[in-house]
Structure formats: structure tokens, C-alpha cells
Design a protein around this motif. Structure first.
Motif, PDB file in Angstrom:
ATOM      1  N   UNK A  59       0.824  -1.258  -0.091  1.00  0.00           N
ATOM      2  CA  UNK A  59       0.002  -0.063  -0.109  1.00  0.00           C
ATOM      3  C   UNK A  59       0.933   1.093  -0.053  1.00  0.00           C
ATOM      4  N   UNK A  60       0.331   2.271   0.011  1.00  0.00           N
ATOM      5  CA  UNK A  60       0.959   3.526  -0.211  1.00  0.00           C
ATOM      6  C   UNK A  60       2.040   3.612   1.088  1.00  0.00           C
ATOM      7  N   UNK A  61       1.645   3.351   2.329  1.00  0.00           N
ATOM      8  CA  UNK A  61       2.474   3.636   3.408  1.00  0.00           C
ATOM      9  C   UNK A  61       3.862   2.475   3.500  1.00  0.00           C
ATOM     10  N   UNK A  62       3.421   1.247   3.060  1.00  0.00           N
ATOM     11  CA  UNK A  62       4.498   0.558   2.898  1.00  0.00           C
ATOM     12  C   UNK A  62       5.562   0.991   1.632  1.00  0.00           C
ATOM     13  N   UNK A  63       5.041   1.581   0.540  1.00  0.00           N
ATOM     14  CA  UNK A  63       5.770   2.024  -0.434  1.00  0.00           C
ATOM     15  C   UNK A  63       6.754   3.093  -0.058  1.00  0.00           C
ATOM     16  N   UNK A 155      18.602  -9.199   9.151  1.00  0.00           N
ATOM     17  CA  UNK A 155      18.562  -9.209   7.972  1.00  0.00           C
ATOM     18  C   UNK A 155      19.460  -8.100   7.423  1.00  0.00           C
ATOM     19  N   UNK A 156      19.536  -6.994   8.185  1.00  0.00           N
ATOM     20  CA  UNK A 156      20.517  -5.883   7.746  1.00  0.00           C
ATOM     21  C   UNK A 156      22.110  -6.414   7.782  1.00  0.00           C
ATOM     22  N   UNK A 157      22.278  -7.173   8.594  1.00  0.00           N
ATOM     23  CA  UNK A 157      23.687  -7.815   8.981  1.00  0.00           C
ATOM     24  C   UNK A 157      24.012  -8.666   8.007  1.00  0.00           C
ATOM     25  N   UNK A 158      22.886  -9.523   7.458  1.00  0.00           N
ATOM     26  CA  UNK A 158      23.094 -10.727   6.344  1.00  0.00           C
ATOM     27  C   UNK A 158      23.311  -9.696   5.203  1.00  0.00           C
ATOM     28  N   UNK A 224      15.505  -7.306   3.296  1.00  0.00           N
ATOM     29  CA  UNK A 224      15.135  -6.632   4.613  1.00  0.00           C
ATOM     30  C   UNK A 224      13.892  -5.852   4.760  1.00  0.00           C
ATOM     31  N   UNK A 225      13.468  -5.237   3.557  1.00  0.00           N
ATOM     32  CA  UNK A 225      12.226  -4.498   3.588  1.00  0.00           C
ATOM     33  C   UNK A 225      11.312  -5.224   3.664  1.00  0.00           C
ATOM     34  N   UNK A 226      11.289  -6.657   3.138  1.00  0.00           N
ATOM     35  CA  UNK A 226      10.266  -7.411   3.326  1.00  0.00           C
ATOM     36  C   UNK A 226      10.050  -8.043   4.490  1.00  0.00           C
ATOM     37  N   UNK A 227      11.121  -8.222   5.106  1.00  0.00           N
ATOM     38  CA  UNK A 227      11.005  -8.629   6.447  1.00  0.00           C
ATOM     39  C   UNK A 227      10.416  -7.702   7.555  1.00  0.00           C
ATOM     40  N   UNK A 228      10.807  -6.170   7.241  1.00  0.00           N
ATOM     41  CA  UNK A 228      10.428  -5.267   8.165  1.00  0.00           C
ATOM     42  C   UNK A 228       8.874  -4.895   7.997  1.00  0.00           C
ATOM     43  N   UNK A 229       8.228  -5.001   6.682  1.00  0.00           N
ATOM     44  CA  UNK A 229       6.846  -4.940   6.273  1.00  0.00           C
ATOM     45  C   UNK A 229       6.114  -6.039   6.373  1.00  0.00           C
TER      46      UNK A 229
END
Length: 268
Positions: A59-63, A155-158, A224-229
Motif C-alpha cells: 500500500x502507499x504507506x509501505x511504498x 536481515x541487515x547484517x546478512x 530486509x524491507x520485506x522482513x520489516x513490512x
């Protein structure tokens, strides 16, 4: 790895972190640049998502959140350059890499430690401020769960490991090309496209989308973005990133071995 070696590489990482703290003007300029580009991309994304709601499953917030994550990661993961590979290529070009090979330390691990120190500084010094700016002025999809944030940090560290693995291979090409600038620039262009820095990889259609999501660059931003979202299972994401890290480090180890023999043959 024994305790003494671990302390050595930890000291290298800490020294690299301190080194980048001295570049205060460059850090401030980078924060400003990332914030400006973030604003440009946010309004571009908002216009696109107005026409295509839920594009790529966001959605827009996720984008919007994705945009600011990209600005936080751009320098952290050296997706567009700026990592230790530039210094390593210069040392190969000048022959100073021979000094590195005489150190009582592994070449790959030494530069990994140095790059991790740089990456953590860039995450804190240059990544956090644009992200907080975005959170203050735009609606963002941020999780309330501490566990989700912890999974995201892992996920960032990886992603840092995968990013270094790619760039170390690029740097080693200088053993054969002498000037690796062209290879580095091509790698940056591929990285910007295939990491999802321009558009989320979920937006890419058909076979193209399937292919780019399987490449190592998708470990840098998209994963990492998909993990956070909440769009990806953390354990599956770690397995994907970890597999690519192992492959890239093994390839780097092999190429390093070949390159080291080449230096000996040339009398370096």
C-alpha cells in the motif's frame, strides 16, 4: 577462528568505524543528499501508487517506508559505491596489496571487518536521519513489534555480508584489469537495478521479476524491507541471504587464491 584473530578483526572493524566518524562534513552532506533524493522518490512513488494502488503488494504507506529504507541502505551497503572495494582496488593497482598479503591476517576477513565498521557507521551516521525524517513527515508502515525490528536488524547484517561478498569479487578483478573502475561502475549499475533501489523487485513483471528476486542483490534492500513490512518469513529470508553469502565468500576465497598466485608469479 581463535580468540586472538577474532580480537584482531574486531579491532579492524572498530578502527574503520572511528575512521569514518572523522568525515563529519561528508556525512552531513550525505544525510542532506539522501533526504532530498528520498523526497523526490517519495512523491514519485505516491503518484505511481495513486494510479496503481497496491502495486507489488504494497500500500502507499509501505511504498513510502520502502523509499526511506532505500535511502538508509544506499551508503550502508555501498549499493552505488563507496565501500572498501575502492580502496582495495587502488592498493592492487599500486602494488600496496603485497603489504596486505604479508600481514598475519586473512585478506578477505581483514577487508570484511573494515567494511563492516564502515557499514555500521553509515547506517547510524547517514541512514538513521533520513529514515526518521521520512517517519516524521510521511505516513509509514512501521511495526510495533520489537521482535519484527530484531528480525529486520538481523536481515541487515546478512545484507552487509552479501554486499561485501559481491564487492570483494569486483575488487579482485583489478588483479587482471589493473584498473577496476569500469567493472565497479558496471557492478554499481547492476546493483542499483537488481537490489530494488529504483523500484521494488515485487513490481517487476513475469520472468524478469522472478529472476531478479533470485539474484544476490535482492538480499540487499528487498529482503530486509520485506522482513520489516511483514511480506517475508524471516527464517526463509535468512536462509536465502545466508546461502548467497556462503557462495560469494567461497567464490571470493577461490579468486583470492588465484590472484595471490598471480602476484607471486609477477614478482609482487
Amino acid at each position: 577462528m581463535d580468540v586472538g584473530a577474532a580480537r584482531l578483526y574486531a579491532a579492524v572493524a572498530a578502527g574503520s568505524f572511528r575512521r569514518y566518524t572523522t568525515y563529519r562534513a561528508a556525512t552531513a552532506a550525505g544525510v542532506f543528499t539522501n533526504t532530498v533524493f528520498g523526497l523526490i522518490l517519495v512523491y514519485t512513488y505516491l503518484a505511481l501508487w495513486d494510479q496503481k494502488p497496491h502495486l507489488g503488494g504494497y500500500d502507499q504507506a509501505q511504498a513510502v517506508t520502502y523509499v526511506w529504507l532505500g535511502q538508509a541502505f544506499l551508503s550502508t551497503l555501498a549499493i552505488g559505491g563507496g565501500g572498501v572495494e575502492e580502496e582495495l582496488m587502488e592498493r592492487i593497482r599500486t602494488g600496496d596489496v603485497a603489504i596486505d598479503l604479508y600481514r598475519p591476517a586473512d585478506l578477505q576477513l581483514w577487508w570484511l571487518a573494515s567494511d563492516l565498521g564502515r557499514a555500521f557507521f553509515q547506517l547510524i551516521g547517514r541512514g538513521v536521519v533520513p529514515f526518521l525524517f521520512g517517519a516524521l513527515f510521511f505516513p509509514m508502515a512501521l511495526p510495533a513489534s520489537a521482535a519484527r525490528w530484531a528480525a529486520f536488524f538481523a536481515a541487515i547484517v546478512l545484507a552487509m555480508l552479501v554486499g561485501f561478498g559481491i564487492r570483494f569479487l569486483v575488487a579482485l578483478s583489478a588483479f587482471w584489469l589493473l584498473d577496476g573502475a569500469g567493472t565497479a561502475q558496471m557492478a554499481w549499475l547492476v546493483g542499483l537495478f537488481c537490489s530494488g533501489m529504483l523500484l521494488p523487485l515485487n513490481v517487476f513483471p513475469g520472468a524478469l521479476g522472478e529472476v531478479v528476486r533470485l539474484l544476490p542483490w535482492s538480499s540487499l534492500l528487498q529482503a530486509p524491507a520485506d522482513v520489516l513490512l511483514g511480506h517475508a518469513d524471516p527464517l526463509a529470508t535468512y536462509a536465502f541471504q545466508g546461502a548467497w553469502a556462503v557462495v560469494l565468500f567461497a567464490a571470493g576465497r577461490l579468486l583470492q587464491s588465484v590472484a595471490t598466485r598471480r602476484v607471486v608469479v609477477q614478482g609482487g
